[in-house]
Design an enzyme around this catalytic site. Structure first.
Site, PDB file in Angstrom:
ATOM      1  N   GLU A 117      47.655  45.235  39.698  1.00  0.00           N
ATOM      2  CA  GLU A 117      47.560  43.688  40.512  1.00  0.00           C
ATOM      3  C   GLU A 117      48.757  43.233  40.956  1.00  0.00           C
ATOM      4  O   GLU A 117      48.668  42.597  41.969  1.00  0.00           O
ATOM      5  CB  GLU A 117      47.085  42.858  39.221  1.00  0.00           C
ATOM      6  CG  GLU A 117      45.805  43.079  38.843  1.00  0.00           C
ATOM      7  CD  GLU A 117      44.400  42.840  39.800  1.00  0.00           C
ATOM      8  OE1 GLU A 117      44.594  42.302  40.695  1.00  0.00           O
ATOM      9  OE2 GLU A 117      43.244  43.147  39.314  1.00  0.00           O
ATOM     10  N   ARG A 121      48.874  42.479  45.064  1.00  0.00           N
ATOM     11  CA  ARG A 121      48.756  40.826  45.403  1.00  0.00           C
ATOM     12  C   ARG A 121      50.386  40.663  45.862  1.00  0.00           C
ATOM     13  O   ARG A 121      50.768  40.107  46.973  1.00  0.00           O
ATOM     14  CB  ARG A 121      48.357  40.024  44.195  1.00  0.00           C
ATOM     15  CG  ARG A 121      47.016  40.258  43.807  1.00  0.00           C
ATOM     16  CD  ARG A 121      46.527  39.202  42.572  1.00  0.00           C
ATOM     17  NE  ARG A 121      45.427  39.739  42.057  1.00  0.00           N
ATOM     18  CZ  ARG A 121      44.524  39.011  41.607  1.00  0.00           C
ATOM     19  NH1 ARG A 121      44.314  37.678  41.678  1.00  0.00           N
ATOM     20  NH2 ARG A 121      43.433  39.218  41.046  1.00  0.00           N
ATOM     21  N   ASP A 244      37.025  52.008  43.569  1.00  0.00           N
ATOM     22  CA  ASP A 244      36.963  51.710  45.055  1.00  0.00           C
ATOM     23  C   ASP A 244      38.310  51.933  45.712  1.00  0.00           C
ATOM     24  O   ASP A 244      38.276  52.500  46.695  1.00  0.00           O
ATOM     25  CB  ASP A 244      36.754  50.036  44.994  1.00  0.00           C
ATOM     26  CG  ASP A 244      37.449  49.191  43.947  1.00  0.00           C
ATOM     27  OD1 ASP A 244      38.436  49.728  43.399  1.00  0.00           O
ATOM     28  OD2 ASP A 244      36.943  47.826  43.876  1.00  0.00           O
ATOM     29  N   GLU A 360      34.393  41.107  49.246  1.00  0.00           N
ATOM     30  CA  GLU A 360      33.812  42.433  49.713  1.00  0.00           C
ATOM     31  C   GLU A 360      32.787  42.283  50.623  1.00  0.00           C
ATOM     32  O   GLU A 360      32.848  43.103  51.736  1.00  0.00           O
ATOM     33  CB  GLU A 360      33.617  43.501  48.454  1.00  0.00           C
ATOM     34  CG  GLU A 360      35.226  43.887  47.864  1.00  0.00           C
ATOM     35  CD  GLU A 360      35.624  42.945  46.849  1.00  0.00           C
ATOM     36  OE1 GLU A 360      34.925  41.788  46.441  1.00  0.00           O
ATOM     37  OE2 GLU A 360      36.660  43.220  46.180  1.00  0.00           O
TER      38      GLU A 360
HETATM   39  C1  DMJ Z   1      40.975  42.040  44.923  1.00  0.00           C
HETATM   40  O1  DMJ Z   1      42.140  41.789  44.048  1.00  0.00           O
HETATM   41  C2  DMJ Z   1      41.073  43.607  45.582  1.00  0.00           C
HETATM   42  O2  DMJ Z   1      40.156  43.473  46.836  1.00  0.00           O
HETATM   43  C3  DMJ Z   1      40.838  44.588  44.689  1.00  0.00           C
HETATM   44  O3  DMJ Z   1      40.637  45.696  45.311  1.00  0.00           O
HETATM   45  C4  DMJ Z   1      39.188  44.386  44.068  1.00  0.00           C
HETATM   46  N1  DMJ Z   1      39.291  43.381  43.612  1.00  0.00           N
HETATM   47  C5  DMJ Z   1      39.630  41.889  44.220  1.00  0.00           C
HETATM   48  C6  DMJ Z   1      38.492  41.234  44.780  1.00  0.00           C
HETATM   49  O4  DMJ Z   1      37.413  41.262  44.428  1.00  0.00           O
END
Ligand code: DMJ
Length: 452
Positions: A117, A121, A244, A360
């Site tokens: 995270e 971010r 993902d 997404e």
């Molecule tokens: C985000 O922090 C990023 O896109 C991550 O890869 C997946 N989840 C969240 C948004 O849904």
């Protein structure tokens, strides 16, 4: 160069086609109007943050207070929002965010943080801020942060622990997953490109390849792995949570660096995903969950996070499959008011009913619109962004949805709402001059990184 008049004419598009599975009648979408609406929503959410949560990681939009992830703020909202405001041309908001970052951010704190995270971010946000704005202090902060993340990778497999202490380098949680292990590649690569220090890229590439070489004989990977032994602890393969962005970064790193090994790994996985996960239904195409060794279905679950895959496929060139998946994505959105976190696409029932303002589904509309120019993706994106603006608005910002069937709101506005949801919504309707997909690649938090 396109003149302003011509641009204004192009911005008003008459949509004559229907929209996927939706029952929408032919409609007309004014792109300029919609992008202005999204910019206003961004300003409104930021005003709420500045009034009630200034300097905190995030705003709680119902109780109107700030909240931090850990014991000290890491300025998550200002960092995640800065490049969105810059792209939107919101100079005052961008300056306010920048000021908060430089007045308050310091990584020399005795605090365990989640590598994934903080990387997507903060490191991603600081690097993209540096490339957009040119202020060297962004790069200095980014390099200081990355050096503090490096101890996480000191394992016999090269795969990182999930948590690392920013001051002491202490590690915890050796059970990790492909997304959290592989999703440092773009950010560490960009830092290597900007500083000339190859350490960062080597460490991140080594980690992602450690996952790839542990793929099954049918080229799939599992959900949980022990980074100290390399043993899979949960052998279920899926496209969403915990996997993902592992797939996403293999392909995007090829775009960023031309690293052929990453392209080949992506292609290997893409073919296996097509063979074992992609499932056609009358409601659209979804990706199911399977055993990584046998390819047999374990659970027919799909959700908000999974929806990114249509966009990634479109970006990588398989537009027809991406279009089919986007039909499923849009079905998931419209079937339940707003998309649920997870639903069973065979039983057509919800497993987790929340919607934490995720991007997404809109992200995939953005890529598909850029690739096809088909206005049906504008219509889908309008429906989704309007739903968010109409149904998630509070007095102070926008709230996550607790239950999409009742539309009861939750007291949370994640920083990715600024970084991704608002950014992709805006870019879908903004002039293409705003952003050239040939020249940059988005990290998984939608922070744009320049292709050199
Ligand atoms: C985000 O922090 C990023 O896109 C991550 O890869 C997946 N989840 C969240 C948004 O849904």
């Amino acid at each position: 160069m396109v003149s302003n008049k011509l641009l204004a004419a192009i911005l008003s598009i008459a949509i004559l086609s229907g929209c996927g599975n939706s029952k929408q009648s032919p409609t007309s979408i004014n792109k300029e109007e919609q992008s202005k609406k999204i910019v206003s929503a961004a300003q409104f959410a930021w005003q709420g943050y500045m009034k009630y949560a200034k300097g905190f990681d995030a705003l709680k939009p119902i109780s109107k207070q700030g909240e931090n992830w850990y014991h000290t703020s890491l300025q998550m909202t200002p960092i995640d929002a800065f490049d969105t405001f810059t792209l939107m041309g919101l100079k005052t908001e961008a300056d306010e965010a920048k000021d908060l970052i430089f007045s308050n951010l310091n990584f020399d704190i005795d605090m365990d943080i989640q590598l994934f995270e903080i990387n997507i971010r903060l490191l991603g946000g600081l690097l993209s801020a540096y490339e957009l704005d040119g202020d060297k202090r962004f790069l200095t902060l980014a390099e200081d942060l990355c050096k503090r993340l490096l101890p996480a990778f000191k394992t016999s497999t090269g795969m990182p622990y999930r948590y690392v202490n920013l001051k002491t380098g202490a590690l915890r949680d050796s059970l990790n997953n492909p997304a959290e292990i592989g999703t440092c590649l773009l950010e560490f690569c960009k830092l290597t490109q900007l500083t000339g220090d190859s350490t960062y890229y080597k460490v991140a590439k080594n980690a992602v390849m450690a996952i790839y070489k542990r793929r099954s004989s049918i080229d799939l990977v599992g959900t949980i792995i022990d980074v100290t032994t390399g043993e899979w602890k949960k052998p279920e393969c899926q496209i969403g949570a915990r996997l993902d962005s592992y797939f996403e970064y293999l392909y995007k790193n090829w775009l960023l660096t031309g690293d052929k090994e990453c392209y080949d790994a992506w292609e290997t996985h893409r073919k296996a995903i097509e063979k074992y996960l992609i499932t056609d239904t009358p409601n659209g195409t979804f990706l199911t969950r399977v055993d990584m060794n046998t390819g047999k279905e374990t659970r027919s679950l799909y959700g908000a996070l999974d929806a990114f895959y249509a966009g990634l496929l479109a970006l990588s060139g398989d537009v027809p499959t991406a279009q089919k998946i986007q039909e499923g994505n849009f079905y998931m959105w419209t079937r339940f008011n707003i998309e649920p976190e997870v639903f069973d696409f065979k039983k057509d029932s919800i497993l987790y009913p929340s919607y934490p303002l995720r991007p997404e589904n809109i992200e995939s509309c953005f890529y598909l619109y850029r690739k096809t120019n088909d206005p049906k993706y504008l219509a889908m994106g309008k429906r989704m962004s309007d739903d968010i603006i109409d149904k998630c608005k509070t007095n102070a910002g926008f709230g996550a949805v607790k239950n999409v069937t009742t539309l009861e709101l939750d007291d949370s506005m994640e920083s990715f709402f600024f970084a991704e949801t608002l950014k992709y919504s805006y870019l879908l309707f903004a002039s293409e001059d705003k952003l050239d997909l040939e020249k940059l690649v988005f990290n998984t938090e939608a922070h744009p990184l320049k292709i050199q």
